[in-house]
Design a protein around this motif. Structure first.
Motif, mmCIF file in Angstrom:
data_model
loop_
_atom_site.group_PDB
_atom_site.id
_atom_site.type_symbol
_atom_site.label_atom_id
_atom_site.label_comp_id
_atom_site.label_asym_id
_atom_site.label_seq_id
_atom_site.Cartn_x
_atom_site.Cartn_y
_atom_site.Cartn_z
ATOM 1 N N ILE A 254 -2.626 8.212 -10.423
ATOM 2 C CA ILE A 254 -2.908 7.162 -9.439
ATOM 3 C C ILE A 254 -1.557 6.724 -8.880
ATOM 4 C CG2 ILE A 254 -3.942 4.904 -9.015
ATOM 5 C CD1 ILE A 254 -5.631 5.341 -11.535
ATOM 6 N N ILE A 255 -1.342 6.975 -7.580
ATOM 7 C CA ILE A 255 -0.045 6.709 -6.947
ATOM 8 C C ILE A 255 -0.152 5.404 -6.146
ATOM 9 C CG2 ILE A 255 1.726 7.591 -5.396
ATOM 10 C CD1 ILE A 255 0.595 10.402 -5.918
ATOM 11 N N LEU A 256 0.729 4.453 -6.452
ATOM 12 C CA LEU A 256 0.731 3.156 -5.768
ATOM 13 C C LEU A 256 1.914 3.097 -4.818
ATOM 14 C CD1 LEU A 256 -0.011 0.783 -8.802
ATOM 15 C CD2 LEU A 256 -1.616 1.997 -7.346
ATOM 16 N N ASP A 257 1.617 3.008 -3.519
ATOM 17 C CA ASP A 257 2.666 2.928 -2.502
ATOM 18 C C ASP A 257 2.952 1.451 -2.214
ATOM 19 O OD1 ASP A 257 4.353 3.081 -0.377
ATOM 20 O OD2 ASP A 257 3.107 4.408 0.836
ATOM 21 N N GLU A 258 4.125 0.974 -2.692
ATOM 22 C CA GLU A 258 4.451 -0.459 -2.564
ATOM 23 C C GLU A 258 5.153 -0.729 -1.231
ATOM 24 O OE1 GLU A 258 6.751 -4.031 -5.018
ATOM 25 O OE2 GLU A 258 6.871 -1.971 -5.712
ATOM 26 N N SER A 259 4.491 -0.404 -0.143
ATOM 27 C CA SER A 259 5.084 -0.624 1.180
ATOM 28 C C SER A 259 4.428 -1.789 1.913
ATOM 29 C CB SER A 259 4.962 0.644 2.032
ATOM 30 O OG SER A 259 3.599 1.033 2.143
ATOM 31 N N GLY A 260 3.382 -2.351 1.335
ATOM 32 C CA GLY A 260 2.700 -3.488 1.953
ATOM 33 C C GLY A 260 3.167 -4.816 1.371
ATOM 34 N N PRO A 261 2.465 -5.919 1.686
ATOM 35 C CA PRO A 261 2.820 -7.235 1.149
ATOM 36 C C PRO A 261 2.739 -7.258 -0.379
ATOM 37 C CG PRO A 261 1.243 -7.424 2.960
ATOM 38 C CD PRO A 261 1.331 -5.981 2.625
ATOM 39 N N ALA A 262 3.562 -8.114 -0.969
ATOM 40 C CA ALA A 262 3.594 -8.213 -2.434
ATOM 41 C C ALA A 262 2.245 -8.627 -2.991
ATOM 42 C CB ALA A 262 4.679 -9.198 -2.862
ATOM 43 N N SER A 263 1.525 -9.495 -2.268
ATOM 44 C CA SER A 263 0.219 -9.952 -2.766
ATOM 45 C C SER A 263 -0.776 -8.802 -2.849
ATOM 46 C CB SER A 263 -0.334 -11.055 -1.857
ATOM 47 O OG SER A 263 -0.434 -10.586 -0.517
ATOM 48 N N TYR B 126 -0.037 -5.693 -3.371
ATOM 49 C CA TYR B 126 0.370 -4.772 -4.435
ATOM 50 C C TYR B 126 -0.196 -5.208 -5.788
ATOM 51 C CZ TYR B 126 3.323 -1.524 -7.042
ATOM 52 O OH TYR B 126 3.760 -0.523 -7.845
ATOM 53 N N ASP B 127 -0.285 -6.516 -5.989
ATOM 54 C CA ASP B 127 -0.882 -7.015 -7.239
ATOM 55 C C ASP B 127 -2.340 -6.569 -7.354
ATOM 56 O OD1 ASP B 127 1.463 -8.262 -7.958
ATOM 57 O OD2 ASP B 127 0.920 -10.171 -7.028
ATOM 58 N N TYR B 128 -3.064 -6.619 -6.233
ATOM 59 C CA TYR B 128 -4.462 -6.172 -6.250
ATOM 60 C C TYR B 128 -4.540 -4.653 -6.436
ATOM 61 C CZ TYR B 128 -6.045 -10.796 -4.781
ATOM 62 O OH TYR B 128 -6.323 -12.136 -4.734
ATOM 63 N N MET B 129 -3.586 -3.911 -5.852
ATOM 64 C CA MET B 129 -3.537 -2.462 -6.068
ATOM 65 C C MET B 129 -3.411 -2.140 -7.554
ATOM 66 S SD MET B 129 -1.073 -0.746 -3.202
ATOM 67 C CE MET B 129 -1.445 -0.754 -1.456
ATOM 68 N N LYS B 130 -2.489 -2.832 -8.208
ATOM 69 C CA LYS B 130 -2.254 -2.583 -9.630
ATOM 70 C C LYS B 130 -3.495 -2.909 -10.446
ATOM 71 C CE LYS B 130 1.732 -3.945 -11.316
ATOM 72 N NZ LYS B 130 2.913 -4.817 -11.581
ATOM 73 N N TYR C 254 -6.895 3.360 1.983
ATOM 74 C CA TYR C 254 -6.176 2.387 2.803
ATOM 75 C C TYR C 254 -6.940 1.057 2.765
ATOM 76 C CZ TYR C 254 -4.318 6.749 4.745
ATOM 77 O OH TYR C 254 -3.758 7.983 4.903
ATOM 78 N N GLY C 255 -6.239 -0.048 2.484
ATOM 79 C CA GLY C 255 -6.934 -1.336 2.450
ATOM 80 C C GLY C 255 -5.987 -2.501 2.211
ATOM 81 N N ASP C 256 -6.551 -3.707 2.303
ATOM 82 C CA ASP C 256 -5.778 -4.925 2.076
ATOM 83 C C ASP C 256 -6.192 -5.561 0.752
ATOM 84 O OD1 ASP C 256 -8.290 -5.836 2.640
ATOM 85 O OD2 ASP C 256 -7.750 -6.825 4.527
ATOM 86 N N GLU C 257 -5.863 -6.842 0.588
ATOM 87 C CA GLU C 257 -6.152 -7.529 -0.672
ATOM 88 C C GLU C 257 -7.648 -7.520 -0.993
ATOM 89 O OE1 GLU C 257 -4.353 -8.639 1.743
ATOM 90 O OE2 GLU C 257 -2.455 -9.522 1.064
ATOM 91 N N VAL C 258 -8.462 -7.800 0.024
ATOM 92 C CA VAL C 258 -9.918 -7.843 -0.201
ATOM 93 C C VAL C 258 -10.431 -6.464 -0.618
ATOM 94 C CG1 VAL C 258 -12.150 -8.286 0.882
ATOM 95 C CG2 VAL C 258 -10.182 -9.741 1.437
ATOM 96 N N TYR C 259 -9.931 -5.423 0.051
ATOM 97 C CA TYR C 259 -10.372 -4.048 -0.233
ATOM 98 C C TYR C 259 -10.087 -3.673 -1.682
ATOM 99 C CZ TYR C 259 -10.727 1.056 0.255
ATOM 100 O OH TYR C 259 -11.064 2.371 0.102
ATOM 101 N N TYR C 260 -8.850 -3.918 -2.113
ATOM 102 C CA TYR C 260 -8.478 -3.516 -3.476
ATOM 103 C C TYR C 260 -9.037 -4.472 -4.534
ATOM 104 C CZ TYR C 260 -5.438 0.077 -1.563
ATOM 105 O OH TYR C 260 -4.972 1.184 -0.916
ATOM 106 N N SER C 261 -9.349 -5.700 -4.125
ATOM 107 C CA SER C 261 -9.966 -6.612 -5.098
ATOM 108 C C SER C 261 -11.384 -6.159 -5.432
ATOM 109 C CB SER C 261 -9.982 -8.044 -4.540
ATOM 110 O OG SER C 261 -10.848 -8.143 -3.412
ATOM 111 N N LYS C 262 -12.077 -5.576 -4.442
ATOM 112 C CA LYS C 262 -13.417 -5.028 -4.704
ATOM 113 C C LYS C 262 -13.336 -3.754 -5.538
ATOM 114 C CE LYS C 262 -15.607 -6.758 -0.481
ATOM 115 N NZ LYS C 262 -16.287 -6.392 0.792
#
Length: 688
Positions: free
Chosen positions: A577-586, A588-592, A666-674
């Motif tokens: 699982i590759i996490l690209d930390e190029s977006g907002p810090a908030s 990235y927390d949801y990605m993790k 591809y997604g934002d905080e809401v996307y990765y929170s789901k």
């Protein structure tokens, strides 16, 4: 029945408080403490009293340590104490009398004697004021006229007017002193506790008039001056007058000021006694009410604790889904909750038992409505999750034509339903939302089944997948490739193979064409034309087939669907699982968080999962590697992978299989929170 029991218990508590030693703590208000309390002890009539003040206000009177509740007894005790403290002694009164007497005697102590009188009275007689008194304008004019006629020759009197004012001043001053002296001695002779203050005040307030009268009498123009130069205009018919040579009036003024200052509180003992009684009753009422409040708190405490939990859970439920009935019940309950607490704070227990009964009823209703709303929301969430999974899988599929249009229409309906589910929209019915979600789920399911039933597409994709798989195995056996090389070849092989396919078909057609025209007997102009046309059609079919072949080779390689990705993933025991930390810090927390959830799901399929974090460093499972670029870090992954990237736009996943097995999300905080990918993988068949 409950209220009667509370009143009985309350009476017992108050009786207990009054029967035992007095404890002022019980009577203090919330903003008061013992530092605000002062005590003054005194003894009158062989009884020991304690006066308690709170914030400098006389509040309680204790007798022998017990609270005095009779206003007459309070008044009697305060009277006796104030009399001892503030009432003038007989010696003080006698001193006032003597000073007043000494002043009065000084008016007649020396000077010319006339008919047995001296000084002021002698002048009175000399001016004939004993015969012709001067007390208003008319009488004073008459007295002046008599003086003028009597002394006309000696005093050169031409008109009464020149004596009017001097006679008037002397007469009025004399009369004022006579009245003040007479009244003062009368009051002193008849003085008791009730009028002592009034008497002393009268004498004190008369002193300015006494001083003015003394000045007028001593300065009368009718006196005999000490010398011609001292008063050349004096008439010399009266003796020289020197009143209050011993300064009795200034001494009297000082004495009265001291006595009245000291005596001031004595005059207030009645009002102070009433104030003590009022304050006592107020504090007793406060004790009764606080005791009653404490009894209600014992009853209300468990209910309130349950109510606070119910309000929190109802608010949480409404933040998930709006239910007008639940919102109305919560509003009523909150208002009643606040009303009860305010009434307890204000010590107002009107209808308190009824309010508590209502509180219990509405609380039960609130709990039941919250439970049913949560249950309904759970059902909606389940349907919503199922719809999310189908949407996720359809996003990774190749939908075309009417299916694509129908899919976009269903996705728009889902957006509207998701809005209606939120608490910001209070117009939608909860049950209607559930039915709409169920209908939407059925539509998504039907669309997926339509796509699954497209046999031609499925056969073509299957054919392309087999070709690519065989080619991948052939290349791997002959020449193992790195991940970057695989990605490069994945983009090129479909084109190369399609070109080769087109060349092969074209060659075959040309060979057949040449063979067909090699027979001289058939080489007529018409036959050559027909065979040339056949060759052209054959080449056109070959071109169409090669283009379609390229299209499906490319789709199964670089635009795979979820099922193709799952098949490729199932063939490998490890994944990343590759996490690209190029977006907002908030984000990235949801990605993790989503990566951890997905890892847990994949490990249930006995997969070895690495989490690769791509930022300024390259970290694998928390271990950082120095000196690796972002591209090098990603290319170092040699197993099927999921890549998480940030995007503020709604974007479908990129899926590739065969040569490079990778799904890019591809997604934002809401996307990765789901984290729908984790839910999808739970139902995927990945057992290798």
């Amino acid at each position: 029945m409950i209220m009667k029991a509370i009143k009985v218990l309350l009476l017992l508590v108050l009786l207990s408080a009054l029967c035992y030693s007095f404890n002022v703590d019980k009577y203090l208000y919330p903003d008061e403490n013992l530092t605000d309390v002062t005590e003054t002890k005194f003894t009158v009539n062989d009884a020991d009293y304690t006066l308690i003040e709170i914030n400098s206000e006389k509040t309680f009177l204790l007798k022998g340590g017990e609270l005095v509740l009779d206003v007459d007894e309070i008044e009697s005790a305060m009277h006796d104490q104030y009399k001892l403290q503030y009432y003038p002694s007989d010696k003080d009164i006698e001193e006032v009398r003597n000073l007043l007497f000494d002043f009065n005697e000084s008016r007649h102590d020396e000077g010319m004697t006339f008919r047995g009188t001296k000084e002021e009275n002698a002048c009175w007689y000399c001016l004939f004021l004993n015969i012709f008194p001067c007390y208003d304008e008319e009488t004073c004019k008459k007295a002046a006229a008599v003086f003028c006629m009597t002394y006309a020759e000696g005093q050169a009197c031409s008109s009464y007017e020149q004596f009017y004012e001097p006679i008037k001043d002397f007469s009025y001053a004399h009369n004022d002193l006579e009245e003040i002296m007479s009244t003062s001695f009368y009051k002193l002779d008849n003085m008791d506790e009730e009028n002592t203050y009034e008497t002393l005040i009268y004498i004190q307030e008369s002193i300015p008039t006494i001083k003015t009268s003394v000045t007028l009498i001593e300065g009368s123009i009718f006196r005999i001056p000490e010398s011609i130069t001292e008063c050349p205009t004096c008439y010399g018919v009266c003796p020289r007058m020197d009143l209050d040579k011993e300064q009795s009036i200034p001494a009297l003024e000082t004495k009265l000021s001291t006595l009245l200052t000291k005596m001031g509180p004595f005059a207030e003992y009645v009002s102070i006694s009433g104030s003590i009684m009022n304050n006592t009753e107020t504090r007793l009422d406060y004790l009764q009410k606080t005791t009653e409040r404490d009894l209600y708190l014992i009853k209300f405490g468990p209910l309130e604790k349950r109510g606070m939990t119910a309000m929190y859970e109802a608010n949480q439920s409404l933040s998930n889904i709006y239910n007008s009935s639940l919102a109305s019940t919560l509003n009523s309950f909150t208002n009643l909750h606040n009303d009860i607490n305010q009434s307890l704070t204000d010590l107002n227990f009107t209808d308190m038992d009824y309010k508590l009964a209502q509180y219990n009823l509405i609380l039960t209703k609130l709990e039941n409505q919250t439970s049913s709303t949560n249950e309904l929301y759970g059902e909606i969430e389940t349907i919503q999750d199922q719809a999310e999974l189908i949407v996720f899988m359809l996003d990774a599929r190749d939908l075309e034509g009417d299916l694509a249009d129908e899919y976009e229409e269903l996705k728009q309906k889902k957006v509207e339903l998701d809005y209606n589910l939120s608490s910001t929209n209070k117009a939608a019915s909860v049950s209607d939302i559930k039915d709409s979600y169920q209908e939407l789920l059925s539509s998504f399911t039907a669309l997926k089944e339509k796509q699954d039933e497209n046999l031609v597409l499925d056969k073509l994709r299957s054919f392309g997948r087999k070709v690519n798989s065989n080619l991948d195995e052939l290349i791997e056996s002959a020449y193992p490739l790195t991940e970057s090389e695989k990605q490069e070849y994945a983009n090129q092989f479909p084109l190369y193979i399609s070109i080769i396919n087109l060349l092969a078909i074209s060659s075959l057609g040309i060979i057949l064409y040449l063979i067909s025209i090699s027979n001289l007997r058939l080489r007529t102009k018409q036959m050559v034309l027909l065979r040339t046309l056949a060759l052209f059609l054959f080449l056109c079919v070959g071109i169409v087939f090669s283009v379609g072949f390229y299209f499906y080779l490319d789709k199964t390689t670089n635009s795979a669907d979820f099922q193709e990705f799952a098949i490729a993933l199932s063939d490998d025991n490890s994944t990343a699982i590759i996490l690209d930390e190029s977006g907002p810090a908030s984000s990235y927390d949801y990605m993790k968080g989503c990566a951890a959830e997905l890892k847990s799901v994949l490990e249930e399929y006995n997969k070895t999962v690495d989490i690769v974090e791509v930022n300024s460093l390259c970290s694998v499972n928390g271990v950082a590697y120095q000196g690796m670029s972002k591209t090098e870090c990603i290319n170092s992954v040699d197993s099927p992978s999921f890549m998480f990237k940030y995007s503020s736009d709604d974007k479908n996943p990129d899926v590739s299989a065969i040569f490079l097995t990778q799904m890019t999300l591809y997604g934002d905080e809401v996307y990765y929170s789901k984290c729908n990918i984790a839910s999808v993988m739970k139902v995927a068949e990945l057992e290798g």
